[in-house]
Write an enzyme that holds these catalytic residues in place. Structure first.
Site, PDB file in Angstrom:
ATOM      1  N   ARG A   1       1.762  11.935  -9.571  1.00 45.69           N
ATOM      2  CA  ARG A   1       2.251  10.580  -9.271  1.00 45.69           C
ATOM      3  C   ARG A   1       3.698  10.384  -9.737  1.00 45.69           C
ATOM      4  NH1 ARG A   1      -2.021   7.380  -7.614  1.00 45.69           N
ATOM      5  NH2 ARG A   1      -4.050   7.855  -8.503  1.00 45.69           N
TER       6      ARG A   1
ATOM      7  N   ASP B   1      -3.939   5.761   5.951  1.00 43.37           N
ATOM      8  CA  ASP B   1      -4.417   7.050   6.430  1.00 43.37           C
ATOM      9  C   ASP B   1      -5.411   6.799   7.564  1.00 43.37           C
ATOM     10  OD1 ASP B   1      -5.708   9.566   6.665  1.00 43.37           O
ATOM     11  OD2 ASP B   1      -5.295  10.065   4.588  1.00 43.37           O
TER      12      ASP B   1
ATOM     13  N   GLU C   1       0.840  -1.193   0.000  1.00 42.86           N
ATOM     14  CA  GLU C   1       0.000   0.000   0.000  1.00 42.86           C
ATOM     15  C   GLU C   1       0.879   1.247   0.000  1.00 42.86           C
ATOM     16  OE1 GLU C   1      -2.557   1.525  -0.744  1.00 42.86           O
ATOM     17  OE2 GLU C   1      -4.067   1.246   0.810  1.00 42.86           O
ATOM     18  N   ASP C   2       0.384   2.308  -0.596  1.00 39.78           N
ATOM     19  CA  ASP C   2       1.139   3.561  -0.584  1.00 39.78           C
ATOM     20  C   ASP C   2       1.043   4.261   0.761  1.00 39.78           C
ATOM     21  OD1 ASP C   2      -1.564   4.233  -0.937  1.00 39.78           O
ATOM     22  OD2 ASP C   2      -1.186   5.703  -2.511  1.00 39.78           O
TER      23      ASP C   2
ATOM     24  N   PHE D   1      -1.355  16.316   3.395  1.00 44.95           N
ATOM     25  CA  PHE D   1      -1.772  15.664   2.163  1.00 44.95           C
ATOM     26  C   PHE D   1      -0.554  15.577   1.248  1.00 44.95           C
ATOM     27  CE2 PHE D   1      -3.591  14.958  -1.954  1.00 44.95           C
ATOM     28  CZ  PHE D   1      -4.596  14.056  -1.682  1.00 44.95           C
TER      29      PHE D   1
END
Length: 174
Positions: free
Chosen positions: A164, A102, A98-99, A151
């Protein structure tokens, strides 16, 4: 289309690549001589996943899943499957990549889904975690960086599909 303003570096390309190699080293030790299935979570983890598997020395199969839970810069709280793995994971060692964790809602949903596939082992590798936003405490077996509640974009992470391609992680709006 106007070119976006430059984004400052929050986590450098060098820091990321060093940590990716360290994470792969941990995976190599944990799964020495065993096959693993790496399941990348699209779209955000694709760059991290690609870099990570290049350093994994045990036999690897790669799959991808796609889930949705974001609207702009906010988590909607609703998780929707867009694409699941194509191969059977029964009896296999699975590492979900996973990136960012959160709120933990999306990855918690995905890990429960993966457990239903009767995997031999299930591990989570996440590049980033925002502890301040966690609603579900998800154990991360291989963690790149804990970050503050900002963010972030770059290295696969986006804002509305953009940024990206940055080789580093920046903070959107700073």
């Amino acid at each position: 289309m106007t070119k976006p303003a430059p984004i400052g570096v929050f986590i450098s390309e060098e820091q990321i690549q060093t940590r990716v190699k360290e994470l792969a080293g941990m995976i190599n030790r944990d799964f020495q001589g065993q096959d693993v299935v790496v399941v990348g979570v699209l779209n955000g983890s694709f760059i991290f996943c690609a870099d990570l598997v290049r350093h994994i020395q045990t036999p690897v199969n790669i799959e991808f899943v796609s889930l949705s839970s974001y609207e702009g810069t906010n988590s909607s709280g609703e998780v929707a499957f867009r694409m699941d793995v194509k191969q059977s994971l029964e009896g296999k060692n699975v590492i979900v990549v996973e990136d960012i964790v959160d709120t933990g809602l999306t990855i918690s949903f995905l890990l429960k889904h993966m457990k239903l596939k009767n995997v031999k082992s299930l591990k989570l590798c996440s590049l980033l975690r925002k502890k301040a936003r966690l609603k579900v405490d998800v154990p991360i077996d291989y963690l790149g960086f804990d970050i503050e509640d900002k963010f972030v974009i770059g290295y696969g992470l986006d804002f509305d599909g953009r940024y990206r391609e940055l080789p580093y992680i920046g903070v959107y709006g700073e």
